[in-house]
Design an enzyme around this catalytic site. Structure first.
Site, PDB file in Angstrom:
ATOM      1  CE  LYS A 251       0.610   9.999   7.977  1.00  0.00           C
ATOM      2  NZ  LYS A 251       1.524   9.036   7.393  1.00  0.00           N
TER       3      LYS A 251
ATOM      4  CD  GLU B 176      -9.986  12.798  -3.827  1.00  0.00           C
ATOM      5  OE1 GLU B 176      -9.265  13.495  -3.066  1.00  0.00           O
ATOM      6  OE2 GLU B 176      -9.518  12.098  -4.739  1.00  0.00           O
TER       7      GLU B 176
ATOM      8  N   GLY C  97      -0.662   5.657   5.591  1.00  0.00           N
ATOM      9  CA  GLY C  97      -2.118   5.597   5.385  1.00  0.00           C
ATOM     10  C   GLY C  97      -2.632   4.181   5.220  1.00  0.00           C
ATOM     11  NE  ARG C  98       1.294   1.552   0.798  1.00  0.00           N
ATOM     12  CZ  ARG C  98       1.892   2.720   0.601  1.00  0.00           C
ATOM     13  NH1 ARG C  98       1.180   3.834   0.669  1.00  0.00           N
ATOM     14  NH2 ARG C  98       3.187   2.796   0.368  1.00  0.00           N
TER      15      ARG C  98
ATOM     16  CD  GLU D 294      -1.118   4.224  -2.173  1.00  0.00           C
ATOM     17  OE1 GLU D 294      -1.622   5.157  -2.802  1.00  0.00           O
ATOM     18  OE2 GLU D 294      -1.521   3.886  -1.042  1.00  0.00           O
TER      19      GLU D 294
ATOM     20  CG  HIS E 275     -20.383 -19.889 -11.381  1.00  0.00           C
ATOM     21  ND1 HIS E 275     -21.081 -20.953 -11.901  1.00  0.00           N
ATOM     22  CD2 HIS E 275     -20.060 -20.239 -10.108  1.00  0.00           C
ATOM     23  CE1 HIS E 275     -21.201 -21.888 -10.974  1.00  0.00           C
ATOM     24  NE2 HIS E 275     -20.580 -21.481  -9.870  1.00  0.00           N
TER      25      HIS E 275
ATOM     26  CE  LYS F 113      -3.244  12.618  -3.915  1.00  0.00           C
ATOM     27  NZ  LYS F 113      -2.589  12.786  -2.620  1.00  0.00           N
TER      28      LYS F 113
END
Ligand code: G6Q
Length: 555
Positions: free
Chosen positions: A206, A212, A267-268, A353, A384, A512
């Site tokens: 965005k 990264e 973003g999410r 978030e 399990h 960050k």
């Protein structure tokens, strides 16, 4: 804004929760044969069974009263109407406009948004058809076989989860890969597995400033140019998805190959925008539009259904019931659907978030617990592993179980076994096993009295553990769209009741910032770090490992 614990319904719910503390769901089921009919509903192709909860009609009426007192109706109007409800970033929240298949005239800052939304969808159609039809080709003239999405957080989890979920709809001969981590292993492994001449990279960011993503995108670009021996190849192998045209240009991607979106898309919440490009490439634009249509159907349900029959509202209020009145710390999501293996990770970001906040929209300390720790794994694998704690542990873990009536890949009776396990788990959680029932079983097995007494406490299941079941016909694009929109709105409703801003994420900034201050101590640009003793010690240990290996470092 009001501290949510001051609402009249809050006090009433506290009193009611004391009355409900000893009520057993198994008794509620025994008393009322209509409990499933009363506490289940359908919307946008999804059936929600919420009868296995510690609730009565009174609980629901108090909870919906709380939503009303918290101003949910007005908050919904403000969101859908394009008000800047993300107050700390001064932004509207209009992901619903991205999937607006109806005739809502949505505006942001007084400007209609639908013309731009439709234009980008049209550009996505032209591009994805060119790639899928083999019109768009790589630097040697080969058609595209591999799509690598480079992005992180909201620019990764959504497209990665949805692409995986819709694998049965992929075009044969096309494969998808997702690189998000700055850990070089992920990019190196991916580049070793794809042919340069037929790989398309999507750089999704965005802001186009995320460290990264830019590091990974530079590595991919360098690799491609080396393989092709020609800078010009970049134009055939790189496209960008971003709101920041200047930065895209500066990176070296022609903005003719850029798909835009807008600051009113968080973003999410962005998988519905051009961030969904990998999905559209793999499943085709018609299926992508079905995905949008499913979400739109859930939006319509959310906007119009009365709170008492409103699926996102009910799921949200049940969450609040356990978090704030029974002290539940976590919420689990168990898809009995292997295609939804990444759903828990996706929802982890969406929920934690959005609602992992401890101040209200006005900046006051919240007076109640807010978002839960969200976690989960596909069933039956979890059975399990960690289900022991769900059945006999000391913690209350409300859980959602998801399953399809039809498998996308039917094989013998395996899907029926999968469903039987799903239904058995929610039944076991609800019923439990009383001491007298466990004892009768042990006696029937012919156990001696001493052995029976010793084993009995371990064979008892407390039960009365709540769950929701979300059942759908099959995991097609439309259903998946509705399912994600359901969770988005659930989170919005909870944020509204808690009076927090579900649409910012300041909590990710500090780490960050500090990483920028630590990196020079590791790259060798600086020695003799002045952080806290732990951080200094760890930095020194990295250098010691690198200089002497592990034996000398131990000494
Ligand atoms: C999501 C967050 C965050 C964001 C990533 C990537 O709501 O804001 O996860 O999506 O940090 O950001 P960019 O898309 O700007 O690279």
């Amino acid at each position: 804004m009001t501290d949510c614990t001051r609402h009249k319904a809050w006090g009433a719910l506290q009193a009611h929760s004391r009355q409900m503390r000893d009520v057993q769901m198994r008794d509620l089921f025994a008393q009322d044969e209509q409990r499933f009919e009363q506490f289940s509903l359908r919307a946008a192709g999804i059936l929600l069974d919420y009868s296995k909860n510690r609730i009565t009609a009174e609980t629901l009426s108090l909870l919906t009263g709380l939503a009303r007192e918290a101003g949910l109706g007005e908050a919904m109007q403000a969101m859908f109407g394009g008000d800047r409800i993300n107050v700390t970033e001064g932004r509207a929240v209009l992901h619903t406009a991205l999937r607006n298949r109806g005739d809502w005239a949505v505006q942001a800052d007084g400007k209609p948004v639908m013309p731009d939304v439709l234009l980008v969808l049209e550009r996505m159609r032209t591009f994805t058809e060119a790639v899928r039809d083999g019109v768009w080709r790589g630097f040697t003239g080969q058609r595209i076989t591999d799509v690598v999405n480079i992005g992180i957080g909201g620019s990764d989890l959504g497209p990665a989860m949805v692409t995986q979920a819709l694998q049965p709809y992929w075009q044969p001969g096309l494969r998808a890969h997702f690189v998000s981590n700055v850990d070089p292993s992920q990019m190196v492994e991916t580049l070793m597995s794809v042919p340069a001449e037929s790989t398309l990279f999507i750089v999704a960011s965005k802001t186009f400033t995320t460290a990264e993503t830019l590091l990974n995108a530079h590595v991919a670009r360098r690799w491609l140019v080396e393989q092709a021996g020609d800078e010009a190849a970049v134009a055939k192998h790189f496209v960008a998805v971003s709101t920041n045209a200047d930065k895209v240009r500066a990176f070296g991607i022609d903005t003719a190959n850029m798909f835009g979106f807008w600051d009113w898309v968080g973003g999410r919440y962005s998988v519905w925008s051009a961030v969904g490009l990998p999905v559209a490439l793999l499943v085709g634009m018609n299926a992508f539009e079905q995905f949008l249509a499913g979400a739109h159907a859930m939006d319509e349900h959310f906007r119009t259904a009365p709170f008492e029959r409103n699926m996102p509202v009910i799921l949200a209020l049940l969450g609040i019931w356990y978090i704030d009145f029974f002290g539940a710390q976590s919420h689990a999501v168990f898809p009995y659907d292997q295609y939804l293996a990444r759903l828990p990770a996706y929802l982890q970001q969406l929920d934690m978030e959005s609602n992992g906040k401890s101040v209200t929209r006005d900046g006051e300390r919240v007076a109640c617990d807010t978002g839960p720790v969200l976690w989960g794994e596909p069933g039956t694998n979890g059975q399990h592993a960690f289900y022991q704690l769900l059945h006999q542990g000391t913690r209350l873990v409300p859980a959602d179980f998801l399953a399809a009536a039809h498998s996308q890949r039917p094989l013998d009776q395996q899907h029926e076994v999968l469903l039987a396990n799903c239904f058995a788990q929610t039944r076991a959680l609800m019923l439990g096993k009383r001491p007298d029932e466990a004892e009768a079983e042990l006696r029937a097995a012919g156990m001696s009295e001493d052995a029976l007494r010793a084993l009995l406490p371990h064979k008892v299941f407390p039960g009365n553990r709540p769950s929701n079941t979300l059942l759908y016909d099959r995991l097609d694009p439309r259903t998946l769209g509705a399912l994600i929109a359901l969770y988005e709105h659930k989170i919005f409703v909870q944020g509204t009741v808690w009076d927090i801003n579900s649409f910012d994420q300041w909590g990710v900034e500090l780490g960050k910032q500090l990483a920028l201050g630590i990196a020079p101590d590791l790259t060798g640009e600086r020695r003799g770090a002045h952080h806290d003793a732990s951080t200094n010690g760890l930095i020194d240990a990295v250098h010691a490992f690198r200089e002497h290996g592990s034996d000398e470092a131990d000494a």
